[in-house]
Write a protein that holds these residues in place. Structure first.
Motif, PDB file in Angstrom:
ATOM      1  N   GLY A  38       0.787  -1.219   0.000  1.00  0.00           N
ATOM      2  CA  GLY A  38       0.000   0.000   0.000  1.00  0.00           C
ATOM      3  C   GLY A  38       0.816   1.265   0.000  1.00  0.00           C
ATOM      4  N   CYS A  39       2.091   1.177   0.371  1.00  0.00           N
ATOM      5  CA  CYS A  39       2.947   2.364   0.371  1.00  0.00           C
ATOM      6  C   CYS A  39       3.335   2.738  -1.062  1.00  0.00           C
ATOM      7  N   VAL A  40       3.829   3.951  -1.228  1.00  0.00           N
ATOM      8  CA  VAL A  40       4.232   4.430  -2.544  1.00  0.00           C
ATOM      9  C   VAL A  40       5.707   4.118  -2.767  1.00  0.00           C
ATOM     10  N   ALA A  41       6.011   3.508  -3.899  1.00  0.00           N
ATOM     11  CA  ALA A  41       7.366   3.066  -4.192  1.00  0.00           C
ATOM     12  C   ALA A  41       8.296   4.249  -4.417  1.00  0.00           C
ATOM     13  N   ALA A  42       9.482   4.154  -3.834  1.00  0.00           N
ATOM     14  CA  ALA A  42      10.572   5.074  -4.151  1.00  0.00           C
ATOM     15  C   ALA A  42      11.433   4.395  -5.213  1.00  0.00           C
ATOM     16  N   LEU A 181     -13.067   6.058   9.811  1.00  0.00           N
ATOM     17  CA  LEU A 181     -13.156   6.115   8.355  1.00  0.00           C
ATOM     18  C   LEU A 181     -11.882   6.712   7.760  1.00  0.00           C
ATOM     19  N   VAL A 182     -11.419   7.804   8.338  1.00  0.00           N
ATOM     20  CA  VAL A 182     -10.203   8.453   7.849  1.00  0.00           C
ATOM     21  C   VAL A 182      -8.984   7.564   8.090  1.00  0.00           C
ATOM     22  N   VAL A 183      -8.934   6.927   9.250  1.00  0.00           N
ATOM     23  CA  VAL A 183      -7.812   6.032   9.556  1.00  0.00           C
ATOM     24  C   VAL A 183      -7.743   4.899   8.538  1.00  0.00           C
ATOM     25  N   ASP A 184      -8.877   4.287   8.246  1.00  0.00           N
ATOM     26  CA  ASP A 184      -8.901   3.186   7.279  1.00  0.00           C
ATOM     27  C   ASP A 184      -8.466   3.654   5.896  1.00  0.00           C
ATOM     28  N   GLN A 185      -8.938   4.817   5.489  1.00  0.00           N
ATOM     29  CA  GLN A 185      -8.566   5.350   4.187  1.00  0.00           C
ATOM     30  C   GLN A 185      -7.071   5.647   4.132  1.00  0.00           C
ATOM     31  N   ALA A 186      -6.548   6.247   5.197  1.00  0.00           N
ATOM     32  CA  ALA A 186      -5.137   6.622   5.212  1.00  0.00           C
ATOM     33  C   ALA A 186      -4.235   5.397   5.199  1.00  0.00           C
ATOM     34  N   ARG A 187      -4.609   4.384   5.943  1.00  0.00           N
ATOM     35  CA  ARG A 187      -3.796   3.156   5.935  1.00  0.00           C
ATOM     36  C   ARG A 187      -3.814   2.499   4.566  1.00  0.00           C
ATOM     37  N   ALA A 188      -4.978   2.504   3.916  1.00  0.00           N
ATOM     38  CA  ALA A 188      -5.054   1.949   2.563  1.00  0.00           C
ATOM     39  C   ALA A 188      -4.207   2.750   1.584  1.00  0.00           C
ATOM     40  N   ALA A 189      -3.989   4.036   1.877  1.00  0.00           N
ATOM     41  CA  ALA A 189      -3.161   4.889   1.024  1.00  0.00           C
ATOM     42  C   ALA A 189      -1.685   4.775   1.355  1.00  0.00           C
ATOM     43  N   PHE A 276     -15.335  12.524   5.342  1.00  0.00           N
ATOM     44  CA  PHE A 276     -15.020  11.907   4.060  1.00  0.00           C
ATOM     45  C   PHE A 276     -14.721  12.969   3.003  1.00  0.00           C
ATOM     46  N   ALA A 277     -15.514  14.015   2.963  1.00  0.00           N
ATOM     47  CA  ALA A 277     -15.299  15.075   1.979  1.00  0.00           C
ATOM     48  C   ALA A 277     -13.948  15.749   2.178  1.00  0.00           C
ATOM     49  N   VAL A 278     -13.589  16.024   3.432  1.00  0.00           N
ATOM     50  CA  VAL A 278     -12.291  16.644   3.701  1.00  0.00           C
ATOM     51  C   VAL A 278     -11.162  15.674   3.356  1.00  0.00           C
ATOM     52  N   TRP A 279     -11.406  14.381   3.534  1.00  0.00           N
ATOM     53  CA  TRP A 279     -10.408  13.383   3.134  1.00  0.00           C
ATOM     54  C   TRP A 279     -10.091  13.516   1.648  1.00  0.00           C
ATOM     55  N   VAL A 280     -11.113  13.499   0.792  1.00  0.00           N
ATOM     56  CA  VAL A 280     -10.844  13.527  -0.647  1.00  0.00           C
ATOM     57  C   VAL A 280     -10.376  14.908  -1.110  1.00  0.00           C
ATOM     58  N   GLY A 281     -10.858  15.982  -0.452  1.00  0.00           N
ATOM     59  CA  GLY A 281     -10.519  17.320  -0.909  1.00  0.00           C
ATOM     60  C   GLY A 281      -9.187  17.834  -0.413  1.00  0.00           C
ATOM     61  N   LEU A 282      -8.771  17.427   0.797  1.00  0.00           N
ATOM     62  CA  LEU A 282      -7.550  17.972   1.400  1.00  0.00           C
ATOM     63  C   LEU A 282      -6.544  16.899   1.819  1.00  0.00           C
ATOM     64  N   LEU A 283      -7.013  15.916   2.564  1.00  0.00           N
ATOM     65  CA  LEU A 283      -6.072  14.981   3.171  1.00  0.00           C
ATOM     66  C   LEU A 283      -5.381  14.090   2.150  1.00  0.00           C
ATOM     67  N   ARG A 284      -6.152  13.551   1.226  1.00  0.00           N
ATOM     68  CA  ARG A 284      -5.538  12.670   0.236  1.00  0.00           C
ATOM     69  C   ARG A 284      -4.497  13.399  -0.602  1.00  0.00           C
ATOM     70  N   PRO A 285      -4.763  14.635  -1.069  1.00  0.00           N
ATOM     71  CA  PRO A 285      -3.707  15.352  -1.801  1.00  0.00           C
ATOM     72  C   PRO A 285      -2.454  15.610  -0.965  1.00  0.00           C
ATOM     73  N   VAL A 286      -2.624  15.848   0.352  1.00  0.00           N
ATOM     74  CA  VAL A 286      -1.451  16.064   1.198  1.00  0.00           C
ATOM     75  C   VAL A 286      -0.642  14.774   1.328  1.00  0.00           C
ATOM     76  N   LEU A 287      -1.320  13.646   1.560  1.00  0.00           N
ATOM     77  CA  LEU A 287      -0.605  12.369   1.647  1.00  0.00           C
ATOM     78  C   LEU A 287       0.073  12.031   0.326  1.00  0.00           C
ATOM     79  N   ASP A 288      -0.582  12.311  -0.791  1.00  0.00           N
ATOM     80  CA  ASP A 288       0.033  12.065  -2.095  1.00  0.00           C
ATOM     81  C   ASP A 288       1.293  12.907  -2.269  1.00  0.00           C
ATOM     82  N   HIS A 289       1.251  14.150  -1.787  1.00  0.00           N
ATOM     83  CA  HIS A 289       2.427  15.025  -1.866  1.00  0.00           C
ATOM     84  C   HIS A 289       3.547  14.487  -0.979  1.00  0.00           C
ATOM     85  N   LEU A 290       3.225  14.067   0.235  1.00  0.00           N
ATOM     86  CA  LEU A 290       4.237  13.566   1.152  1.00  0.00           C
ATOM     87  C   LEU A 290       4.894  12.297   0.635  1.00  0.00           C
TER      88      LEU A 290
END
Length: 368
Positions: A38-42, A181-189, A276-290
């Protein structure tokens, strides 16, 4: 009673830009294969060929196909020397290029006889047929899936180089469903998530657990409104800086963003649909950036019916795929049933009035 809102709303794109300003991606780390899922490959070195040479794909007799032309049970081919028996996974002997089944060779008599023809590659797994030389396990910026781990294990690797942001979630009393809900989404990401409960709903109690020493992103869930028991934003102001309270998005407009030191902080409303809305609008883009994740893929389908949106508010639309089209389930106001049923989501920009029926739209899969 109608909920009061913060006095002004910050556009979603400006809020995200402010949240990401000065935030650097996390450093790559070598993790055991199971932890890397589930982690992003370096960056990873390319693999060598697997198998490294031709091997037997089945148990049988190793022979050369060109020597077997015309052999059959009616016209057996006599051999001057017995062939080599190989087990599945054994290297193919030199000058051999096929493996015949056990009953295709008669060794009962004084002379060994072949009872069938063969063809080059029969019963053989060619060098590089599983993994070609130079193959990437997982392209940089893409999430590690179970299929990538299959390649890594076949190559006998023990670790993978990935980026794994550390996320700390602070839950207010009564917000367990939204927080989980956010924890589950973040772990999956691919995030490493720790979760703690605030000892109270007052600003001083919340401030005690706003610890950023071991995280790359801090979240609070609940207490972002303007009610008498809503103190999450005040606690953030006491510990760091509030960049914006009130985001022009629906649902989730009472969310807040800020920084504690260099660590970005997002304060989510406690209702699951808003979280959930804040997850898709803000949190997911931040995790993708990190994690330096590559752009996520969207699925383009025509709308089964129009989507009407409020100008000035970015709105989340939930969609279900039906007969090759996106069917809108909810826009702006999201029931839990709609969230559970949806196949994809769409962010309607704040400067848009929506989309006409039949218009193709790019939507993101719910759990991608």
């Amino acid at each position: 009673m109608t909920q009061r809102l913060p006095p002004s709303l910050t556009p979603l794109d400006l809020a995200l830009a402010a949240l990401l300003r000065g935030v650097e991606p996390v450093a790559p780390a070598d993790l055991p294969l199971a932890d890397a899922l589930g982690c992003v490959a370096a960056g990873m070195p390319p693999l060598g060929a697997s198998p490294p040479h031709d091997i037997a794909a089945t148990d049988g007799w190793a022979l050369r196909a060109s020597d077997l032309v015309g052999a059959s049970s009616y016209a057996p081919l006599s051999l001057t020397a017995p062939p080599v028996w190989v087990e599945a996974g054994d290297a193919i002997p030199e000058r051999c290029d096929c493996v015949l089944d056990a009953d295709a060779v008669d060794t009962a008599g004084p002379i060994t006889e072949v009872l069938t023809e063969g063809f080059p590659g029969q019963g053989v797994r060619r060098a590089g047929s599983d993994i070609a030389n130079g193959t990437s396990i997982v392209p940089e910026g893409m999430p590690v899936r179970a299929t990538g781990l299959l390649l890594a294990r076949a190559a006998e690797l023990k670790t993978l180089s990935v980026r794994r942001p550390r996320l700390r979630v602070i839950n207010m009393a009564g917000g367990v469903a939204a927080a989980q809900l956010v924890v589950d989404q973040a772990r999956a990401a691919g995030a490493e998530v720790t979760m703690a409960d605030a000892p109270g709903r007052d600003a001083a109690s919340i401030a005690k657990v706003l610890d950023t020493t071991a995280c790359d992103l801090l979240l609070t869930v609940g207490g972002t409104g303007v009610g008498r028991k809503d103190a999450a934003v005040a606690a953030l102001a006491d510990c760091g800086e509030v960049l914006a309270h009130g985001i022009a998005m629906q649902p989730g407009r009472t969310a807040a963003i800020g920084k504690i030191g260099s660590v970005p902080v997002v304060a989510l409303p406690g209702a699951p649909d808003q979280a959930f809305a804040v997850w898709v609008g803000l949190l997911r883009p931040v995790l993708d950036h990190l994690s330096v994740r590559a752009s996520r893929k969207s699925v383009a389908l025509p709308l089964a019916r129009k989507i009407a949106s409020i100008v000035g508010m970015a709105e989340i639309a939930l969609l279900a795929e039906e007969q090759g089209a996106w069917l809108p389930l909810a826009v702006g106001e999201l029931s839990l049933q709609a969230i559970a049923r949806a196949d994809a989501w769409l962010l309607v920009p704040g400067d848009s009035e929506g989309f006409a029926a039949g218009a193709p739209v790019d939507a993101y899969l719910m759990w991608e």
